[in-house]
Design a protein around this motif. Structure first.
Motif, PDB file in Angstrom:
ATOM      1  N   ASP A  91      -5.657 -16.170 -21.956  1.00  0.00           N
ATOM      2  CA  ASP A  91      -5.334 -17.185 -22.954  1.00  0.00           C
ATOM      3  C   ASP A  91      -6.319 -17.049 -24.127  1.00  0.00           C
ATOM      4  O   ASP A  91      -7.510 -16.789 -23.920  1.00  0.00           O
ATOM      5  CB  ASP A  91      -5.452 -18.577 -22.337  1.00  0.00           C
ATOM      6  N   PRO A  92      -5.858 -17.247 -25.366  1.00  0.00           N
ATOM      7  CA  PRO A  92      -6.728 -17.073 -26.528  1.00  0.00           C
ATOM      8  C   PRO A  92      -7.647 -18.248 -26.826  1.00  0.00           C
ATOM      9  O   PRO A  92      -8.403 -18.213 -27.817  1.00  0.00           O
ATOM     10  CB  PRO A  92      -5.733 -16.871 -27.670  1.00  0.00           C
ATOM     11  N   GLU A  93      -7.626 -19.296 -26.006  1.00  0.00           N
ATOM     12  CA  GLU A  93      -8.368 -20.514 -26.322  1.00  0.00           C
ATOM     13  C   GLU A  93      -9.836 -20.241 -26.663  1.00  0.00           C
ATOM     14  O   GLU A  93     -10.372 -20.771 -27.638  1.00  0.00           O
ATOM     15  CB  GLU A  93      -8.293 -21.496 -25.158  1.00  0.00           C
ATOM     16  N   ALA A 109      -6.008  -8.901 -24.413  1.00  0.00           N
ATOM     17  CA  ALA A 109      -4.802  -9.713 -24.621  1.00  0.00           C
ATOM     18  C   ALA A 109      -5.152 -11.042 -25.271  1.00  0.00           C
ATOM     19  O   ALA A 109      -4.423 -11.517 -26.159  1.00  0.00           O
ATOM     20  CB  ALA A 109      -4.107  -9.952 -23.274  1.00  0.00           C
ATOM     21  N   ALA A 110      -6.266 -11.648 -24.865  1.00  0.00           N
ATOM     22  CA  ALA A 110      -6.681 -12.929 -25.444  1.00  0.00           C
ATOM     23  C   ALA A 110      -7.001 -12.788 -26.918  1.00  0.00           C
ATOM     24  O   ALA A 110      -6.594 -13.614 -27.748  1.00  0.00           O
ATOM     25  CB  ALA A 110      -7.898 -13.468 -24.689  1.00  0.00           C
ATOM     26  N   ALA A 111      -7.744 -11.744 -27.268  1.00  0.00           N
ATOM     27  CA  ALA A 111      -8.122 -11.530 -28.661  1.00  0.00           C
ATOM     28  C   ALA A 111      -6.907 -11.259 -29.537  1.00  0.00           C
ATOM     29  O   ALA A 111      -6.789 -11.787 -30.648  1.00  0.00           O
ATOM     30  CB  ALA A 111      -9.117 -10.369 -28.752  1.00  0.00           C
ATOM     31  N   ARG A 112      -5.999 -10.460 -29.035  1.00  0.00           N
ATOM     32  CA  ARG A 112      -4.796 -10.145 -29.822  1.00  0.00           C
ATOM     33  C   ARG A 112      -3.902 -11.375 -29.962  1.00  0.00           C
ATOM     34  O   ARG A 112      -3.318 -11.604 -31.028  1.00  0.00           O
ATOM     35  CB  ARG A 112      -4.049  -8.990 -29.171  1.00  0.00           C
ATOM     36  N   MET A 154      -6.665 -11.767 -33.830  1.00  0.00           N
ATOM     37  CA  MET A 154      -7.910 -11.162 -34.285  1.00  0.00           C
ATOM     38  C   MET A 154      -7.888  -9.649 -34.104  1.00  0.00           C
ATOM     39  O   MET A 154      -7.323  -9.138 -33.141  1.00  0.00           O
ATOM     40  CB  MET A 154      -9.088 -11.760 -33.503  1.00  0.00           C
ATOM     41  N   THR A 155      -8.511  -8.954 -35.041  1.00  0.00           N
ATOM     42  CA  THR A 155      -8.680  -7.517 -34.884  1.00  0.00           C
ATOM     43  C   THR A 155      -9.529  -7.260 -33.653  1.00  0.00           C
ATOM     44  O   THR A 155     -10.526  -7.940 -33.416  1.00  0.00           O
ATOM     45  CB  THR A 155      -9.368  -6.920 -36.123  1.00  0.00           C
ATOM     46  N   THR A 156      -9.122  -6.279 -32.852  1.00  0.00           N
ATOM     47  CA  THR A 156      -9.800  -6.031 -31.592  1.00  0.00           C
ATOM     48  C   THR A 156     -10.288  -4.594 -31.519  1.00  0.00           C
ATOM     49  O   THR A 156      -9.519  -3.658 -31.736  1.00  0.00           O
ATOM     50  CB  THR A 156      -8.856  -6.301 -30.409  1.00  0.00           C
ATOM     51  N   VAL A 157     -11.572  -4.427 -31.225  1.00  0.00           N
ATOM     52  CA  VAL A 157     -12.163  -3.114 -30.979  1.00  0.00           C
ATOM     53  C   VAL A 157     -12.460  -3.022 -29.489  1.00  0.00           C
ATOM     54  O   VAL A 157     -13.131  -3.895 -28.930  1.00  0.00           O
ATOM     55  CB  VAL A 157     -13.455  -2.909 -31.801  1.00  0.00           C
ATOM     56  N   VAL A 158     -11.954  -1.995 -28.851  1.00  0.00           N
ATOM     57  CA  VAL A 158     -12.104  -1.831 -27.406  1.00  0.00           C
ATOM     58  C   VAL A 158     -13.360  -1.016 -27.112  1.00  0.00           C
ATOM     59  O   VAL A 158     -13.566   0.064 -27.668  1.00  0.00           O
ATOM     60  CB  VAL A 158     -10.870  -1.137 -26.801  1.00  0.00           C
ATOM     61  N   VAL A 159     -14.196  -1.542 -26.231  1.00  0.00           N
ATOM     62  CA  VAL A 159     -15.439  -0.881 -25.843  1.00  0.00           C
ATOM     63  C   VAL A 159     -15.246  -0.238 -24.473  1.00  0.00           C
ATOM     64  O   VAL A 159     -14.845  -0.909 -23.517  1.00  0.00           O
ATOM     65  CB  VAL A 159     -16.608  -1.891 -25.791  1.00  0.00           C
ATOM     66  N   GLY A 160     -15.522   1.058 -24.373  1.00  0.00           N
ATOM     67  CA  GLY A 160     -15.371   1.747 -23.104  1.00  0.00           C
ATOM     68  C   GLY A 160     -13.937   2.169 -22.840  1.00  0.00           C
ATOM     69  O   GLY A 160     -13.082   2.150 -23.726  1.00  0.00           O
ATOM     70  N   ASP A 161     -13.675   2.510 -21.575  1.00  0.00           N
ATOM     71  CA  ASP A 161     -12.374   3.073 -21.213  1.00  0.00           C
ATOM     72  C   ASP A 161     -11.638   2.273 -20.152  1.00  0.00           C
ATOM     73  O   ASP A 161     -10.782   2.798 -19.446  1.00  0.00           O
ATOM     74  CB  ASP A 161     -12.547   4.515 -20.749  1.00  0.00           C
ATOM     75  N   GLY A 203      -7.113   0.218 -20.348  1.00  0.00           N
ATOM     76  CA  GLY A 203      -5.777   0.583 -19.878  1.00  0.00           C
ATOM     77  C   GLY A 203      -4.733   0.521 -20.978  1.00  0.00           C
ATOM     78  O   GLY A 203      -5.003   0.786 -22.153  1.00  0.00           O
ATOM     79  N   GLU A 204      -3.528   0.132 -20.601  1.00  0.00           N
ATOM     80  CA  GLU A 204      -2.435   0.076 -21.562  1.00  0.00           C
ATOM     81  C   GLU A 204      -2.689  -0.933 -22.669  1.00  0.00           C
ATOM     82  O   GLU A 204      -2.202  -0.777 -23.786  1.00  0.00           O
ATOM     83  CB  GLU A 204      -1.127  -0.272 -20.841  1.00  0.00           C
ATOM     84  N   ALA A 205      -3.470  -1.975 -22.369  1.00  0.00           N
ATOM     85  CA  ALA A 205      -3.752  -3.002 -23.380  1.00  0.00           C
ATOM     86  C   ALA A 205      -4.508  -2.439 -24.562  1.00  0.00           C
ATOM     87  O   ALA A 205      -4.464  -2.995 -25.663  1.00  0.00           O
ATOM     88  CB  ALA A 205      -4.557  -4.142 -22.751  1.00  0.00           C
TER      89      ALA A 205
END
Length: 225
Positions: A146-148, A175-178, A182-189, A192-194
């Protein structure tokens, strides 16, 4: 918010939000150890727990996997106590400390599924300064995905979701950030599909931040990757 044209090398934002575990702090060994002991004690499916619990509030995972009729509050408290008393081996991700220190204190927040005590313990163990603005498990009624939490943090910082970047590592947090817009930068690996289609970094070794004023006199934080 805007990106540079070439390979998203720069990003201009008003506020920066961070998840904690897996994003600022590497606590994987402790998390897996605690959940393995907990699962063994109550005959739970540890493989499925580890596959689905990352980034989720512990109480939500307990609710999903606990035996029928179990005292969910008591189990969640027991698990929380196990987590809060173990910090050996917790380290900061490379570059995390320098990036946090370079950001304006009133433009950064921590948004974590951990409770405040656990978040404080892990940040301290990793040698990281706790941001003045934090949204922990107690502060929200609905945890990630949830984005709360992210929307609350942006509001506390006085920033619109479209002007915020989130650093996240887990599918639930992504998923919450999106969902928060909000723009989302993924840290690490571990995303997954998200994480597909999103900008990804291994750590913060090559990330820098500098604040400046835009044409309207408002502060902008320029992140370079």
């Amino acid at each position: 918010m805007n990106f540079s044209a070439e390979a998203v090398k720069t990003l201009a934002v008003r506020a920066v939000l961070f998840d904690m575990d897996g994003t600022l702090v590497d606590s994987t060994a402790i998390v897996e150890q605690v959940w393995s002991e907990f699962a063994g004690r109550y005959g739970l499916d540890i493989e499925e727990i580890l596959r689905t619990s990352h980034g989720i509030q512990a109480k939500d995972t307990v609710r999903r996997f606990a035996p029928e009729g179990a005292d969910l509050d008591a189990l969640a408290e027991e698990l929380g106590e196990m987590e809060r008393t173990r910090t050996d081996g917790i380290v900061a991700l490379p570059g995390a400390a320098d990036l946090l220190e370079s950001l304006p204190s009133d433009a950064v927040a921590l948004v974590t599924s951990a409770d405040r005590i656990l978040a404080g313990a892990r940040m301290q163990a990793a040698g990281l300064q706790m941001p003045a603005t934090t949204v922990t498990a107690e502060a929200v009624t609905r945890g990630k995905p949830d984005p709360e939490g992210y929307l609350m943090a942006a509001a506390l910082l006085g920033a619109e979701p479209a002007d915020v970047v989130v650093f996240e590592d887990a599918p639930a947090g992504i998923a919450a950030a999106r969902a928060a817009g909000m723009t989302t930068v993924v840290v690490g690996d571990a995303g997954g599909e998200a994480a597909e289609g999103l900008w990804q970094i291994a750590d913060y070794s090559a990330v820098t931040a500098a604040a400046r004023l835009d044409a309207s006199g408002r502060r902008v934080i320029q992140l370079r990757f």
